[in-house]
Design an enzyme around this catalytic site. Structure first.
Site, PDB file in Angstrom:
ATOM      1  N   GLU A   1       0.760  -1.349   0.046  1.00  0.00           N
ATOM      2  CA  GLU A   1       0.161   0.161  -0.098  1.00  0.00           C
ATOM      3  C   GLU A   1       0.855   1.448   0.182  1.00  0.00           C
ATOM      4  O   GLU A   1       0.927   2.087   1.037  1.00  0.00           O
ATOM      5  CB  GLU A   1      -0.879  -0.152   1.131  1.00  0.00           C
ATOM      6  CG  GLU A   1      -1.906  -1.370   0.951  1.00  0.00           C
ATOM      7  CD  GLU A   1      -3.233  -1.046   2.207  1.00  0.00           C
ATOM      8  OE1 GLU A   1      -3.070  -0.013   2.880  1.00  0.00           O
ATOM      9  OE2 GLU A   1      -3.799  -1.740   2.055  1.00  0.00           O
TER      10      GLU A   1
ATOM     11  N   GLU B   1      -5.403  -8.840   0.455  1.00  0.00           N
ATOM     12  CA  GLU B   1      -5.927  -8.459   1.864  1.00  0.00           C
ATOM     13  C   GLU B   1      -7.432  -8.493   1.628  1.00  0.00           C
ATOM     14  O   GLU B   1      -7.934  -7.523   0.680  1.00  0.00           O
ATOM     15  CB  GLU B   1      -5.535  -7.208   2.489  1.00  0.00           C
ATOM     16  CG  GLU B   1      -4.193  -7.297   3.164  1.00  0.00           C
ATOM     17  CD  GLU B   1      -3.598  -6.014   3.901  1.00  0.00           C
ATOM     18  OE1 GLU B   1      -4.601  -5.265   4.182  1.00  0.00           O
ATOM     19  OE2 GLU B   1      -2.471  -5.924   3.908  1.00  0.00           O
TER      20      GLU B   1
HETATM   21  C1  GCO Z   1      -3.831  -1.973   5.380  1.00  0.00           C
HETATM   22  C2  GCO Z   1      -2.931  -2.640   6.049  1.00  0.00           C
HETATM   23  C3  GCO Z   1      -3.038  -3.345   6.954  1.00  0.00           C
HETATM   24  C4  GCO Z   1      -4.468  -3.133   7.949  1.00  0.00           C
HETATM   25  C5  GCO Z   1      -5.621  -3.734   7.501  1.00  0.00           C
HETATM   26  C6  GCO Z   1      -6.809  -3.250   8.263  1.00  0.00           C
HETATM   27  O1  GCO Z   1      -4.444  -2.472   4.317  1.00  0.00           O
HETATM   28  O2  GCO Z   1      -4.125  -0.874   5.904  1.00  0.00           O
HETATM   29  O3  GCO Z   1      -2.169  -3.444   5.003  1.00  0.00           O
HETATM   30  O4  GCO Z   1      -1.924  -3.385   7.930  1.00  0.00           O
HETATM   31  O5  GCO Z   1      -4.005  -3.404   9.441  1.00  0.00           O
HETATM   32  O6  GCO Z   1      -5.837  -3.232   6.304  1.00  0.00           O
HETATM   33  O7  GCO Z   1      -6.960  -1.817   8.218  1.00  0.00           O
END
Ligand code: GCO
Length: 446
Positions: free
Chosen positions: A165, A354
């Site tokens: 990200e 994710e």
């Molecule tokens: C993100 C990060 C994660 C977060 C998850 C929940 O996508 O922000 O990769 O570390 O913890 O997404 O917010």
């Protein structure tokens, strides 16, 4: 009947180093920007810190057993860079290397394929003191780190992700200051974007030079449709601007080898770009990771405002997660079909790196955690994913965020994203009903 996915579809679960490991001062680990950020006071809800987190550094064998119990094919984790190079450069810390080597061997012994994220926001503080991602040299340091990890683990780790990200790390950490390193550069953070992307390109080159030919290399980017709050021309242009700054600015260089022309029209300082940089950034990738949670709703700000857009409330009829995020599974279908349409054959195979939800989980009297809202969220998003795949989008895998309840950055430990409940006082792990649901879904794929 459970949804059906391709036979070789890669089911997984994800975490990140800083959010679960703890042991911040153990075995030679150096401070990261998040150690420093948490110590500043007032930055993290309730003053929570990741000093212990899920104590994964010591409990990794128990956690690998939980991963194995899911029957997933892969586990996505990240490397704490300052555990390997305490100052972000130079001779690696043997004890740090040994931890990740033991973790990988434990995964392999359980038949779980490691998917390694090199950078999940935890820059060594020493590099931040030298300018961090505003300093072009940090890209070189990252490539050296990538080379080091490839030489240590390249014989056992087949899937490599450079960054997690870049948009969130830029905006939250450098534009707004709500994440580490806490800079408030506003719109003047293009150099951070560029150096993150440049470091990705240089790291891919280092990985290709030190990994077996069959290794799979990619990146994990947050993606979300940008939806205007109203159908007004102002809100629609605000949505287009967010799409430009979030998705196109960060991903067109990776996939098309150029920045969108519109960036120059915004008056951004693009002087960080040097000849040859875009060719370095646009390294061919074996997969493109997508972190999806929900669409972004955006509206225009009054004329003359310093920033021409702001976040808008999603329509009230959408259910919200514990983070206040709207639950809109069809946003995932919309996103994937749009990516396929816009990038065409330039889009590598996708992996959902994710997807998950925060739910106010608690143990019931019987010591169980019944989390129907998480099961419903995952079920609906897998249906949305299946719909996109039926529409021709090439998706190779899906990783639930997250294996464990963990340190949710500035929100601390209140939000619980895990398939496994963690009692932070005792470090007791309790698989939630969603853990069993996900396990059964995977088993039903045959
Ligand atoms: C993100 C990060 C994660 C977060 C998850 C929940 O996508 O922000 O990769 O570390 O913890 O997404 O917010």
């Amino acid at each position: 009947m459970p949804l059906r996915f391709p036979k070789d579809f890669l089911w997984g679960v994800a975490t990140s180093a800083y959010q679960i490991e703890g042991a911040l001062h153990e075995h030679g680990r150096g401070p990261s920007i998040w150690d420093n950020f948490c110590r500043q006071g007032g930055r993290i809800a309730r003053g929570d810190t990741a000093e212990t987190a899920c104590d994964h550094y010591h409990r990794y064998r128990e956690d690998v057993a939980l991963i194995a119990g899911l029957g997933v094919g892969a586990y996505r984790f990240s490397i704490g860079w300052s555990r390997i190079q305490p100052d972000g450069t130079g001779v690696p810390n043997r004890q740090g290397l040994a931890f990740y080597s033991r973790l990988v061997d434990e995964l392999l012994a359980r038949g779980i394929t490691p998917m390694l994220t090199l950078y999940h926001w935890d820059l060594p503080q020493a590099l931040q003191d030298a300018g961090g991602w505003l300093n072009r040299d940090t890209a070189e340091r990252f490539a050296e780190f990538a080379q080091l990890m490839a030489r240590l683990l390249g014989d056992r780790v087949p899937h490599w992700i450079t960054h997690n990200e870049t948009f969130e790390h830029t905006v939250l950490g450098h534009a707004l200051g709500t994440h580490a390193p806490g800079l408030t550069l506003g719109l003047d953070c293009f150099a951070v974007v560029h150096h993150l992307l440049l470091s990705h390109g240089q790291a891919v080159q280092a990985l290709r030079a030190n990994l077996p030919a069959q290794a799979q290399v990619g990146i994990a980017q947050s993606m979300a449709p940008a939806r205007p709050a109203t159908d007004s021309a102002e809100d629609r242009s605000a949505a287009a601007l967010l799409h430009l700054l979030h998705e196109r600015q960060h991903n067109e260089p990776l996939l098309l080898g150029r920045y969108p022309d519109e960036l120059a029209a915004l008056g951004l300082d693009l002087s960080a770009i040097r000849p040859g940089d875009l060719a370095t950034i646009a390294q061919p990738l074996d997969f493109f990771g997508i972190n999806y949670y929900n669409p972004n709703h955006v509206q225009a700000t009054p004329p003359g405002s310093p920033v021409p857009l702001r976040e808008a409330e999603a329509p009230a009829h959408y259910e919200r997660t514990e983070m206040g995020w709207p639950i809109i599974p069809q946003g995932l279908t919309e996103l994937l079909l749009d990516l396929r349409q816009r990038y065409g054959e330039k889009l590598p195979p996708l992996v959902i790196t994710e997807n998950g939800t925060a739910v106010p989980d608690a143990l019931d009297a019987g010591g169980c955690v019944d989390d129907p809202r998480r099961i419903d969220y995952l079920d609906q998003h897998l249906l949305a994913l299946r719909t996109a795949m039926d529409g021709g989008v090439d998706v190779r895998g899906y990783f639930v965020w997250s294996l464990l309840d963990n340190f949710e950055w500035a929100e601390g430990y209140r939000p619980r994203f895990g398939l496994v409940h963690v009692d932070y006082a005792t470090q007791r792990r309790t698989p939630k009903r969603s853990y069993h649901w996900y396990r059964d879904l995977i088993a039903a794929q045959g």
